[in-house]
Design a protein around this motif. Structure first.
Motif, PDB file in Angstrom:
ATOM      1  N   LEU A  68       3.181   0.141   7.701  1.00 14.97           N
ATOM      2  CA  LEU A  68       2.501   0.702   6.535  1.00 14.97           C
ATOM      3  C   LEU A  68       1.667   1.889   6.984  1.00 14.97           C
ATOM      4  N   VAL A  69       1.995   3.074   6.458  1.00 14.22           N
ATOM      5  CA  VAL A  69       1.313   4.303   6.872  1.00 14.22           C
ATOM      6  C   VAL A  69       0.574   4.921   5.681  1.00 14.22           C
ATOM      7  N   LEU A  70      -0.292   5.879   5.977  1.00 13.22           N
ATOM      8  CA  LEU A  70      -1.114   6.500   4.938  1.00 13.22           C
ATOM      9  C   LEU A  70      -0.328   7.442   4.040  1.00 13.22           C
ATOM     10  N   ASP A  71       0.598   8.205   4.630  1.00 17.90           N
ATOM     11  CA  ASP A  71       1.297   9.223   3.845  1.00 17.90           C
ATOM     12  C   ASP A  71       2.638   9.500   4.503  1.00 17.90           C
ATOM     13  N   VAL A  72       3.693   8.943   3.959  1.00 16.89           N
ATOM     14  CA  VAL A  72       5.012   9.072   4.569  1.00 16.89           C
ATOM     15  C   VAL A  72       5.513  10.509   4.520  1.00 16.89           C
ATOM     16  N   ARG A  73       4.904  11.342   3.660  1.00 17.56           N
ATOM     17  CA  ARG A  73       5.317  12.754   3.602  1.00 17.56           C
ATOM     18  C   ARG A  73       4.729  13.570   4.742  1.00 17.56           C
ATOM     19  N   ASN A  99       4.607   3.070   2.334  1.00 17.81           N
ATOM     20  CA  ASN A  99       3.657   4.170   2.195  1.00 17.81           C
ATOM     21  C   ASN A  99       2.510   3.752   1.273  1.00 17.81           C
ATOM     22  N   SER A 100       1.291   3.659   1.836  1.00 19.94           N
ATOM     23  CA  SER A 100       0.152   3.307   0.978  1.00 19.94           C
ATOM     24  C   SER A 100      -0.296   4.485   0.127  1.00 19.94           C
ATOM     25  N   THR A 125      -1.524   1.634   9.662  1.00 18.00           N
ATOM     26  CA  THR A 125      -2.624   2.594   9.683  1.00 18.00           C
ATOM     27  C   THR A 125      -3.441   2.310   8.431  1.00 18.00           C
ATOM     28  N   PRO A 126      -4.566   1.615   8.560  1.00 20.49           N
ATOM     29  CA  PRO A 126      -5.281   1.149   7.368  1.00 20.49           C
ATOM     30  C   PRO A 126      -5.953   2.289   6.603  1.00 20.49           C
ATOM     31  N   PHE A 127      -5.954   2.131   5.287  1.00 21.69           N
ATOM     32  CA  PHE A 127      -6.728   3.035   4.438  1.00 21.69           C
ATOM     33  C   PHE A 127      -8.079   2.414   4.110  1.00 21.69           C
ATOM     34  N   THR A 128      -8.100   1.101   3.916  1.00 28.02           N
ATOM     35  CA  THR A 128      -9.344   0.378   3.633  1.00 28.02           C
ATOM     36  C   THR A 128      -9.607  -0.603   4.774  1.00 28.02           C
ATOM     37  N   ASP A 129     -10.683  -1.329   4.673  1.00 26.93           N
ATOM     38  CA  ASP A 129     -11.018  -2.337   5.674  1.00 26.93           C
ATOM     39  C   ASP A 129     -10.200  -3.598   5.401  1.00 26.93           C
ATOM     40  N   VAL A 130      -9.092  -3.720   6.118  1.00 26.26           N
ATOM     41  CA  VAL A 130      -8.171  -4.833   5.872  1.00 26.26           C
ATOM     42  C   VAL A 130      -8.173  -5.839   7.024  1.00 26.26           C
ATOM     43  N   LEU A 131      -9.132  -5.738   7.938  1.00 24.24           N
ATOM     44  CA  LEU A 131      -9.101  -6.610   9.109  1.00 24.24           C
ATOM     45  C   LEU A 131      -9.156  -8.085   8.741  1.00 24.24           C
ATOM     46  N   GLN A 132      -9.968  -8.427   7.732  1.00 33.00           N
ATOM     47  CA  GLN A 132     -10.050  -9.828   7.331  1.00 33.00           C
ATOM     48  C   GLN A 132      -8.703 -10.316   6.794  1.00 33.00           C
TER      49      GLN A 132
END
Length: 336
Positions: A68-73, A99-100, A125-132
C-alpha cells in the motif's frame, strides 16, 4: 459445468501419491528429482492448474503479499514496488499493489481488503498513524514492514532513507549556491517524510542565519507544485524566494513548469531542488537537481525483511534499515 483435472488425476497419471503431488507444488525440494519430473510431466499433459482459492481456505492464508503506497502515480513508488515485486516473484507469491492516494479512508479500506484476502504480509507507506492497526494484524498472523518510513517501534521492520540528512544537504547546496531567500514547499506535515525533510532544511538555513519561508501543500502531487509556483510568481520580487526545496520531485517539476510558463528563469532567478530523483528529474526541460533515494533497493530490502518474517517468524529479528541519500546537482540549481 466441466471441471479441470484434479490433484488425484495428476497423481494417478504420474503413479505417485496425492501427498507427493502436493509436495511438488508446495515443497519441491522434498521430492526426489525422478518423481518431481513425473509429476511435472503429468501436470503439463493434463493441463492441471492448482486451485489457489481452495488452498487458501485450507491454510488460512494466500500465497500473496500486499503493498500500500501513498500515490501510485508517483514514479518513486512505482520503482519501489518493482523492487518488492521481484522479491515476491522469487518467493512464488503474487503481489497486490494498492494506492491510498493520501486518503485515510482508502488506507483503512485497503488494510481491510488485505486482511479479507488473507495476504501473508503487508508492505506499507502509511498516510496516517496505523501502527496500532498493524500490531493487531500482526497478532492475527499478518506481519508488515514500513516502507519509506522509519519505524518508531522496535516491533516493526522498516526501510527508509535519512530524510533529515537529505533535507539538510538540499538546503546547504542552495545556500552555498547563493540563496538568501530560501523556501520549502511540501505537505502535509503529518507525513513523517515531509516533516523530516523540512527539519533538515530548517537546520541548515538557521545555521546560515537565514529564514526559511514555507509553502505548505495538502499533498505531494504535481498539480500542487504548479499552483504554488503560480502563487510564488505573483509575489513581488523582493518577497519572492530565490531558491526552493520541494519535498519531492513531483512538486519540484510542477514548480518548474509554472516558472517556465510565467517567464521566471530557472536557476537564474529561482533555483529548484527536489527529492527522490525519479527518472523524469533528469529528463525535464531543465534537468532537475534532486536528492536521490535508492528506489528499487528500498522495495527489495523491505520485501526481503517481510519474507524473512513470513518464513521464519520465530527466528526473525526486526530491523530498521536507513539508507543515506545522495545529492544530485543538475541545471535547475546554481552551481556552488
Amino acid at each position: 459445468m466441466t471441471t479441470g483435472p484434479s490433484v488425484k488425476d495428476v497423481a494417478a497419471l504420474a503413479q505417485v501419491s496425492v501427498g507427493t503431488v502436493s509436495n511438488v507444488l508446495n515443497r519441491p525440494e522434498q521430492v526426489t528429482p525422478e518423481k518431481r519430473k513425473r509429476v511435472q510431466a503429468a501436470i503439463a499433459q493434463l493441463g492441471f492448474v492448482r486451485n489457489e482459492s481452495a488452498r487458501s481456505l485450507r491454510s488460512g492464508s494466500s500465497r500473496s503479499v500486499g503493498m500500500l503506497v501513498l500515490d501510485v502515480r508517483n514514479p518513486f513508488f512505482t520503482d519501489v514496488a518493482l523492487g518488492a515485486e521481484d522479491v515476491a516473484e522469487s518467493h512464488r507469491h503474487s503481489f497486490i499493489l494498492a494506492n491510498s492516494s493520501e486518503d485515510a479512508g482508502r488506507e483503512q479500506a485497503y488494510l481491510d481488503l488485505f486482511e479479507e484476502q488473507r495476504v501473508q504480509g503487508i508492505l506499507i507507506t502509511p498516510f496516517t498513524d496505523v501502527l496500532q492497526r498493524l500490531e493487531a494484524m500482526h497478532s492475527r498472523g499478518i506481519p508488515s514492514v514500513l516502507v519509506d518510513r522509519l519505524a518508531g517501534s522496535k516491533e516493526f521492520c522498516s526501510v527508509s532513507v535519512d530524510d533529515v540528512a537529505g533535507g539538510r544537504a538540499a538546503a546547504e547546496h542552495l545556500i552555498a549556491s547563493g540563496a538568501r531567500r530560501p523556501a520549502f514547499v511540501g505537505g502535509p506535515f503529518t507525513l513523517q517524510q515531509v516533516s523530516d525533510r523540512y527539519a533538515g532544511a530548517l537546520a541548515a538555513v538557521s545555521a546560515a542565519g537565514l529564514t526559511l519561508q514555507v509553502f505548505e501543500t495538502p499533498n505531494l502531487k504535481f498539480d500542487r507544485g504548479r499552483q504554488i509556483g503560480d502563487l510564488i510568481g505573483d509575489l513581488r520580487q523582493s518577497k519572492r524566494p530565490d531558491a526552493v526545496f520541494a519535498a519531492n520531485d513531483q512538486l519540484a517539476l510542477g514548480l518548474l513548469q509554472s516558472f517556465t510558463a510565467t517567464g521566471i528563469r530557472v536557476p537564474e532567478e529561482i533555483s529548484i531542488i527536489g527529492f527522490d530523483d525519479i527518472d523524469f528529474a533528469s529528463q525535464s526541460s531543465i534537468p532537475l537537481s534532486s536528492v536521490r533515494q535508492p528506489r528499487q533497493l528500498i522495495g527489495e530490502r523491505a520485501a526481503q525483511l517481510l519474507f524473512d518474517e513470513i518464513e521464519n517468524p520465530a527466528g526473525h529479528v526486526h530491523q530498521q534499515i536507513v539508507f543515506t541519500p545522495e545529492l544530485v546537482i543538475r541545471d535547475s540549481s546554481r552551481q556552488a
